[in-house]
Design a protein around this motif. Structure first.
Motif, PDB file in Angstrom:
ATOM      1  N   VAL A  66      -6.115   1.684  63.723  1.00  0.00           N
ATOM      2  CA  VAL A  66      -5.299   1.301  65.279  1.00  0.00           C
ATOM      3  C   VAL A  66      -6.256   3.043  65.654  1.00  0.00           C
ATOM      4  O   VAL A  66      -6.164   3.839  65.648  1.00  0.00           O
ATOM      5  CB  VAL A  66      -4.305   2.418  65.772  1.00  0.00           C
ATOM      6  CG1 VAL A  66      -3.525   2.107  66.862  1.00  0.00           C
ATOM      7  CG2 VAL A  66      -3.142   1.352  65.039  1.00  0.00           C
ATOM      8  N   PRO A  67      -7.365   2.866  67.350  1.00  0.00           N
ATOM      9  CA  PRO A  67      -7.551   3.664  67.802  1.00  0.00           C
ATOM     10  C   PRO A  67      -6.665   4.931  68.605  1.00  0.00           C
ATOM     11  O   PRO A  67      -5.739   4.872  68.194  1.00  0.00           O
ATOM     12  CB  PRO A  67      -8.305   3.482  69.573  1.00  0.00           C
ATOM     13  CG  PRO A  67      -8.958   1.685  69.066  1.00  0.00           C
ATOM     14  CD  PRO A  67      -7.025   1.392  68.409  1.00  0.00           C
ATOM     15  N   GLY A  68      -7.080   6.658  68.089  1.00  0.00           N
ATOM     16  CA  GLY A  68      -6.091   7.412  68.604  1.00  0.00           C
ATOM     17  C   GLY A  68      -5.506   7.519  70.288  1.00  0.00           C
ATOM     18  O   GLY A  68      -4.857   7.853  70.535  1.00  0.00           O
ATOM     19  N   ASP A  69      -5.951   6.894  70.891  1.00  0.00           N
ATOM     20  CA  ASP A  69      -5.817   7.002  72.271  1.00  0.00           C
ATOM     21  C   ASP A  69      -5.111   5.753  73.091  1.00  0.00           C
ATOM     22  O   ASP A  69      -4.903   5.318  73.522  1.00  0.00           O
ATOM     23  CB  ASP A  69      -6.774   6.669  73.465  1.00  0.00           C
ATOM     24  CG  ASP A  69      -8.300   5.991  73.657  1.00  0.00           C
ATOM     25  OD1 ASP A  69      -7.738   5.485  72.082  1.00  0.00           O
ATOM     26  OD2 ASP A  69      -8.824   5.870  73.800  1.00  0.00           O
ATOM     27  N   ALA A  70      -4.872   4.605  71.847  1.00  0.00           N
ATOM     28  CA  ALA A  70      -3.893   3.558  71.762  1.00  0.00           C
ATOM     29  C   ALA A  70      -3.165   3.493  71.712  1.00  0.00           C
ATOM     30  O   ALA A  70      -2.022   4.687  71.228  1.00  0.00           O
ATOM     31  CB  ALA A  70      -4.255   2.331  70.767  1.00  0.00           C
ATOM     32  N   ALA A  71      -1.634   2.734  72.972  1.00  0.00           N
ATOM     33  CA  ALA A  71      -0.269   3.407  73.084  1.00  0.00           C
ATOM     34  C   ALA A  71      -0.268   3.106  72.730  1.00  0.00           C
ATOM     35  O   ALA A  71       1.305   3.931  71.568  1.00  0.00           O
ATOM     36  CB  ALA A  71      -0.538   1.684  74.450  1.00  0.00           C
ATOM     37  N   ALA A  72      -0.335   2.300  71.846  1.00  0.00           N
ATOM     38  CA  ALA A  72       0.524   2.165  69.821  1.00  0.00           C
ATOM     39  C   ALA A  72       0.831   3.484  69.040  1.00  0.00           C
ATOM     40  O   ALA A  72       1.682   4.296  68.572  1.00  0.00           O
ATOM     41  CB  ALA A  72      -0.354   0.973  68.650  1.00  0.00           C
ATOM     42  N   ALA A  73      -0.862   4.114  68.756  1.00  0.00           N
ATOM     43  CA  ALA A  73      -1.267   5.556  68.403  1.00  0.00           C
ATOM     44  C   ALA A  73      -0.144   6.103  69.330  1.00  0.00           C
ATOM     45  O   ALA A  73       0.467   7.376  68.234  1.00  0.00           O
ATOM     46  CB  ALA A  73      -2.504   5.213  68.523  1.00  0.00           C
ATOM     47  N   VAL A  74      -0.672   6.457  69.952  1.00  0.00           N
ATOM     48  CA  VAL A  74       0.601   7.119  70.914  1.00  0.00           C
ATOM     49  C   VAL A  74       1.939   7.710  70.950  1.00  0.00           C
ATOM     50  O   VAL A  74       2.951   8.872  70.798  1.00  0.00           O
ATOM     51  CB  VAL A  74       0.240   7.560  72.527  1.00  0.00           C
ATOM     52  CG1 VAL A  74       1.204   8.601  73.720  1.00  0.00           C
ATOM     53  CG2 VAL A  74      -1.351   7.928  73.425  1.00  0.00           C
ATOM     54  N   ARG A  75       3.018   6.126  70.804  1.00  0.00           N
ATOM     55  CA  ARG A  75       3.988   6.143  70.528  1.00  0.00           C
ATOM     56  C   ARG A  75       4.527   6.522  69.233  1.00  0.00           C
ATOM     57  O   ARG A  75       5.321   6.660  68.801  1.00  0.00           O
ATOM     58  CB  ARG A  75       4.282   4.440  71.046  1.00  0.00           C
ATOM     59  CG  ARG A  75       6.019   4.199  70.691  1.00  0.00           C
ATOM     60  CD  ARG A  75       6.773   5.025  72.122  1.00  0.00           C
ATOM     61  NE  ARG A  75       8.287   4.676  71.989  1.00  0.00           N
ATOM     62  CZ  ARG A  75       8.891   5.903  71.416  1.00  0.00           C
ATOM     63  NH1 ARG A  75       8.060   6.814  70.916  1.00  0.00           N
ATOM     64  NH2 ARG A  75      10.086   6.295  71.603  1.00  0.00           N
ATOM     65  N   ALA A  76       3.796   6.441  68.531  1.00  0.00           N
ATOM     66  CA  ALA A  76       3.934   6.795  67.058  1.00  0.00           C
ATOM     67  C   ALA A  76       3.902   8.276  66.869  1.00  0.00           C
ATOM     68  O   ALA A  76       4.343   8.714  66.128  1.00  0.00           O
ATOM     69  CB  ALA A  76       2.476   5.992  66.257  1.00  0.00           C
ATOM     70  N   GLU A  77       3.184   8.468  67.750  1.00  0.00           N
ATOM     71  CA  GLU A  77       2.722  10.355  67.296  1.00  0.00           C
ATOM     72  C   GLU A  77       3.749  10.748  68.256  1.00  0.00           C
ATOM     73  O   GLU A  77       4.258  12.001  67.486  1.00  0.00           O
ATOM     74  CB  GLU A  77       1.862  10.625  67.792  1.00  0.00           C
ATOM     75  CG  GLU A  77       0.059  10.528  66.825  1.00  0.00           C
ATOM     76  CD  GLU A  77      -1.089  10.482  67.682  1.00  0.00           C
ATOM     77  OE1 GLU A  77      -0.861  11.512  68.841  1.00  0.00           O
ATOM     78  OE2 GLU A  77      -1.737  10.961  66.972  1.00  0.00           O
ATOM     79  N   GLU A  78       3.923  10.450  69.484  1.00  0.00           N
ATOM     80  CA  GLU A  78       5.701  10.475  69.528  1.00  0.00           C
ATOM     81  C   GLU A  78       6.819  10.405  68.867  1.00  0.00           C
ATOM     82  O   GLU A  78       7.763  11.799  68.930  1.00  0.00           O
ATOM     83  CB  GLU A  78       5.795  10.450  71.027  1.00  0.00           C
ATOM     84  CG  GLU A  78       5.070  10.144  72.575  1.00  0.00           C
ATOM     85  CD  GLU A  78       5.257   9.801  73.346  1.00  0.00           C
ATOM     86  OE1 GLU A  78       5.917   8.561  73.443  1.00  0.00           O
ATOM     87  OE2 GLU A  78       4.393   9.558  74.368  1.00  0.00           O
ATOM     88  N   ALA A  79       6.707   9.201  67.978  1.00  0.00           N
ATOM     89  CA  ALA A  79       8.458   9.314  66.766  1.00  0.00           C
ATOM     90  C   ALA A  79       8.258  10.542  65.253  1.00  0.00           C
ATOM     91  O   ALA A  79       9.245   9.836  65.189  1.00  0.00           O
ATOM     92  CB  ALA A  79       8.213   7.998  66.564  1.00  0.00           C
ATOM     93  N   GLY A  80       7.051  11.025  65.900  1.00  0.00           N
ATOM     94  CA  GLY A  80       6.293  12.077  64.642  1.00  0.00           C
ATOM     95  C   GLY A  80       5.327  11.646  63.437  1.00  0.00           C
ATOM     96  O   GLY A  80       5.088  12.118  62.878  1.00  0.00           O
ATOM     97  N   ALA A  81       5.151  10.141  64.387  1.00  0.00           N
ATOM     98  CA  ALA A  81       4.429   9.872  62.573  1.00  0.00           C
ATOM     99  C   ALA A  81       2.472   9.824  63.153  1.00  0.00           C
ATOM    100  O   ALA A  81       2.085  11.168  64.233  1.00  0.00           O
ATOM    101  CB  ALA A  81       3.782   8.120  62.830  1.00  0.00           C
ATOM    102  N   GLU A  82       1.829  10.113  61.857  1.00  0.00           N
ATOM    103  CA  GLU A  82       0.826  11.176  61.551  1.00  0.00           C
ATOM    104  C   GLU A  82      -0.256   9.651  61.399  1.00  0.00           C
ATOM    105  O   GLU A  82      -0.480   8.612  60.278  1.00  0.00           O
ATOM    106  CB  GLU A  82       0.202  11.800  60.746  1.00  0.00           C
ATOM    107  CG  GLU A  82       1.338  12.691  60.431  1.00  0.00           C
ATOM    108  CD  GLU A  82       1.114  14.056  59.927  1.00  0.00           C
ATOM    109  OE1 GLU A  82       0.374  14.253  58.889  1.00  0.00           O
ATOM    110  OE2 GLU A  82       1.355  15.402  60.186  1.00  0.00           O
TER     111      GLU A  82
END
Length: 227
Positions: A66-82
């Motif tokens: 997943v690209p770091g700026d992808a919506a899925a990556a952003v949403r995952a990081e908001e949930a605390g994922a790395e």
């Protein structure tokens, strides 16, 4: 993707390349279980009947680039994922009793979180594709794409502002939680000080009490010696 103890599959690793992948095979080869595994990784309903007979649980693990700026990556990081070297690690465990656990980027998350990311990560095409149009999220996406830049540009600005808002709200919640914890700790310390002040301790009193406790501890021996 690794699949363990799911239906007819004991332990298997499936490598899916970017782009289009077709799953084919004879009846009973496990095609349905492969698609079911993807469904579990993407927040699908868990069923104890999926667990292989004799196994305690079924486990599906996936690593999706997943690209770091992808919506899925952003949403995952908001949930605390790395992200792990540009990839999102997802796992789903289903017990023989029907209990289900989900992990995203090393963090335990609700299954609903996986469902939120599903459309951004993988598209599974089958005989029921048309049912996807019943989802409100799909309908909005179709309308947004049809509108073109007139909607895409302000939508991108809104998405960025919304992510910043979520980050600020999360930080505020953390600060508020820490403030409450400090207030509780201060109350506990004040209570302890009041308890100490209530007994009016004197300097050196601890030594006297220790000596008295030692004498009382030998009271029985002293009484026996006296008689």
């Amino acid at each position: 993707m690794r699949i363990r103890s799911l239906g007819v599959i004991d332990d298997a690793v499936v490598e899916l390349s970017p782009g289009f992948t077709a799953v084919t095979g004879e009846t009973g080869a496990g095609k349905t279980m492969v698609v079911t595994s993807l469904g579990l990784l993407l927040g699908g309903r868990a069923d104890a009947a999926l667990v292989r007979i004799g196994a305690r649980n079924a486990v599906v693990e996936g690593r999706i680039a997943v690209p770091g700026d992808a919506a899925a990556a952003v949403r995952a990081e908001e949930a605390g994922a790395e992200l792990d070297d540009g990839a999102l690690l997802i796992s789903r465990t289903v017990s023989a009793e029907g209990r289900s656990r989900a992990h995203l980027g090393g963090r335990s998350v609700p299954v609903g979180m996986l469902a939120e990311l599903a459309d951004e990560l993988v598209a599974v095409h089958g005989q029921t594709d048309q049912q996807g149009l019943l989802k409100q999220s799909r309908q909005r996406q179709a309308l947004d794409r049809y509108a073109g830049d007139a909607v895409a540009v302000p939508l991108a600005k809104y998405a960025g502002a919304y992510r910043r808002l979520r980050a600020v709200v999360s930080e505020l919640e953390e600060i508020t939680t820490r403030a409450r914890e400090r207030a509780q700790e201060a109350d506990l310390l004040r209570y302890g000080l009041d308890e100490v002040a209530g007994v009016e301790p004197r300097a050196g009193e601890d030594v006297e009490l220790a000596e008295e406790a030692e004498r009382l501890g030998h009271a029985e021996a002293l009484a026996s010696a006296a008689t």
